[in-house]
Every structure is written in C-alpha cells, then in structure tokens.
Scaffold this motif. Structure first.
Motif, PDB file in Angstrom:
ATOM      1  N   ILE A 128      74.459  64.705  -8.889  1.00 24.48           N
ATOM      2  CA  ILE A 128      74.836  63.529  -8.116  1.00 24.48           C
ATOM      3  C   ILE A 128      75.770  63.952  -6.989  1.00 24.48           C
ATOM      4  N   THR A 129      75.658  63.334  -5.839  1.00 26.53           N
ATOM      5  CA  THR A 129      76.466  63.726  -4.688  1.00 26.53           C
ATOM      6  C   THR A 129      77.942  63.456  -4.939  1.00 26.53           C
ATOM      7  N   LYS A 130      78.801  64.299  -4.378  1.00 23.59           N
ATOM      8  CA  LYS A 130      80.236  64.177  -4.618  1.00 23.59           C
ATOM      9  C   LYS A 130      80.832  62.921  -3.990  1.00 23.59           C
ATOM     10  N   GLY A 131      80.086  62.267  -3.118  1.00 21.95           N
ATOM     11  CA  GLY A 131      80.595  61.047  -2.502  1.00 21.95           C
ATOM     12  C   GLY A 131      80.451  59.810  -3.365  1.00 21.95           C
ATOM     13  N   VAL A 132      79.763  59.915  -4.485  1.00 19.29           N
ATOM     14  CA  VAL A 132      79.570  58.762  -5.363  1.00 19.29           C
ATOM     15  C   VAL A 132      80.865  58.445  -6.102  1.00 19.29           C
ATOM     16  N   CYS A 133      81.174  57.162  -6.244  1.00 20.01           N
ATOM     17  CA  CYS A 133      82.343  56.737  -7.003  1.00 20.01           C
ATOM     18  C   CYS A 133      82.045  55.385  -7.643  1.00 20.01           C
ATOM     19  N   GLY A 149      82.311  51.737  -7.714  1.00 15.63           N
ATOM     20  CA  GLY A 149      82.638  50.812  -6.634  1.00 15.63           C
ATOM     21  C   GLY A 149      83.429  49.598  -7.069  1.00 15.63           C
TER      22      GLY A 149
END
Length: 288
Positions: free
Chosen positions: A117-122, A124
C-alpha cells in the motif's frame, strides 16, 4: 486461477440480484495466482440494496440525515453500471454477465495484490454510532475542541480539526438511546487522535482535567506518549503524540520495538504553560 477457471468474488445485492467480480491470470499453471488464493475460496460482499453505504458523506442524504435508498432493481442495476463501467481499468474486469470475462495478469503489469500500500494512505475518519447526538457533540467539540463542520438535523454530525471536512462522524441512525456493547463482544477497541506535539497533548490533558473526564490509562510507548479515556458512549479513545522517528526504539535487527510503561503525567501537565494548580493525576499504563 485454479484449474483454468477464474477466481470469482460474488457480490450479492440480495434479495434483488448478484453480480460478480472476476480475477484471473493468463496461465493455468500460474503459481502466484495459486499462492494468493486458496482453492475454492470466494468472498461475499453485501452491497446493502436497501441502505447502500450508510455514510452520508458518500451518498445523497435528505435534510433529516436519512441514507439514500434503492427502491427498484433497475435503479440498483444503473448504480452498478455507473460504479463498474464497461471501460474498467486495464487488466481488470467487473460486470454482471455470466460467464464473467477474464483479466489476464500479463495485461495488469505489476501485481496489484502483492504491491505494498502506498505510504500516503492514512485513516481518514472514524464514524461512530452514538446514543445522544447532542451529548456526543458536547464531548467532541466542547471537551476535546473539535469544530462542528456539518450536521443533519438530530441524527448525524461531523467534526474536524484544522478545517478538514470531517475526522469524526457521529450518528444515531441505529443507536438512538442505545447502550455500549457488553464485554465479550467484538467491535472497536479504541480509535486514536494524533496531536502534532507534546505541548498540544499537554493542553488536551488540561482540557480533560478541567471537564472532569477520567483517564483509564497513560502510557509511554517509546514511539509515542498516550492518554486513554472513553467518550460518553463508551467508545475507547487514545490521545497521543509521536516522538520523532529517529527516536523510536528499535531491536538489534532494526525493527520497531514498542513497549508500554507508565507515563509521567505531572511532567506532561507542566508541558503546557498555565497558572492553574496541578490536580491529583491518575497513574497506570494502558495497552497500545
């Protein structure tokens, strides 16, 4: 793909109809495809044909906060067609016809199942079922200091920090006048609110003490310092700040090595500048 047949994820809109999402590699003997899925495995996703995605931020709502409903099979079909159009992403096939079309791995390129998963995912936002909307708003806005960004009458409200659309959703659609789940049931253990600095966490501690909100625990986890409490509906909450990454404890192999030790609440209290006297502070760690 097992034995040349595409793996099939059946998504039921019961009782109206079903559609299928099919994924297959281009080879009968593809070992990666066999490794990713067990033989005969399938997943079933309930699309809630009556109350489809009861999140008002993703569906049309009435002014009273009632989720959008689908009343006919044709309307569900149109929604599925709009959601999964004929021009699917390259290499993937989503549809309602039998037999389902096949997506060949050679057309996909990098395997999306194995791709990290991309490191920009958080995370929300968190959406909570509450018993009393006004009481919940008073806690999240009045005690913790979140801003009320939008509400739908007496049934739903959204709060945030820093002008975001919403970090926390609150609703009484299925829980008005309800009670917290009893011990021994599954569900939310806690959700965590990240503060940008230790000083801001100290101000949060002062707000809790001023409002008489009891703490269940206070911990130093090495990577972070955390306060634990519950909202009026019994939902567990962690308030924390992260230490800089270069200060995170690590094992000899370089892996993160979190721990749980008692947090010095008096030191944290002094982090925020204020002239009020220091009250008696609870002690005791809490798990991550």
């Amino acid at each position: 793909m097992m034995g040349g047949r595409p793996l099939d994820y059946r998504c039921s809109c019961s009782p109206v109809r079903q559609f299928r999402i099919s994924l297959s590699s281009g080879s009968r003997e593809d070992p990666q495809a066999r490794g990713q899925f067990a033989a005969g495995s399938s997943g079933v996703l309930n699309l809630h044909s009556v109350r489809h995605h009861a999140d008002p931020m993703s569906n049309p709502m009435s002014t009273s906060g009632t989720p959008h409903t689908y009343s006919t099979e044709d309307e569900i079909d149109r929604t599925l067609e709009e959601t999964f159009p004929a021009s699917d992403p390259p290499g993937w096939t989503l549809g309602t016809k039998d037999p389902p079309a096949v997506a060949r791995k050679s057309e996909i390129g990098e395997d999306p199942v194995r791709r990290p998963i991309t490191k920009g995912v958080c995370i929300g936002h968190v959406h909570l079922k509450v018993a009393d909307l006004e009481r919940a708003i008073a806690f999240y806005c009045g005690v913790l200091g979140f801003e009320l960004t939008q509400r739908y009458g007496s049934q739903a409200a959204f709060v945030s920090a820093g002008g975001y659309h919403h970090h926390i959703g609150l609703n009484t659609w299925e829980s008005a006048g309800g009670s917290p789940p009893p011990p021994g049931t599954t569900g939310l253990y806690h959700f965590a609110i990240l503060y940008p600095s230790r000083t801001e966490l100290a101000y949060a501690l002062r707000r809790l003490l001023a409002a008489g909100i009891p703490l269940h625990g206070a911990s130093d986890h090495g990577v972070s310092e955390a306060l634990y409490l519950s909202d009026p509906d019994g939902n567990g909450i962690e308030l924390y700040w992260d230490r800089p990454r270069e200060q995170w404890p690590r094992s000899p192999e370089g892996r993160i090595a979190m721990f749980t030790k008692p947090l010095d609440l008096r030191a944290l209290f002094h982090e925020a500048e204020a002239s009020s006297p220091i009250p008696d502070l609870p002690t005791g760690p809490r798990d991550l």
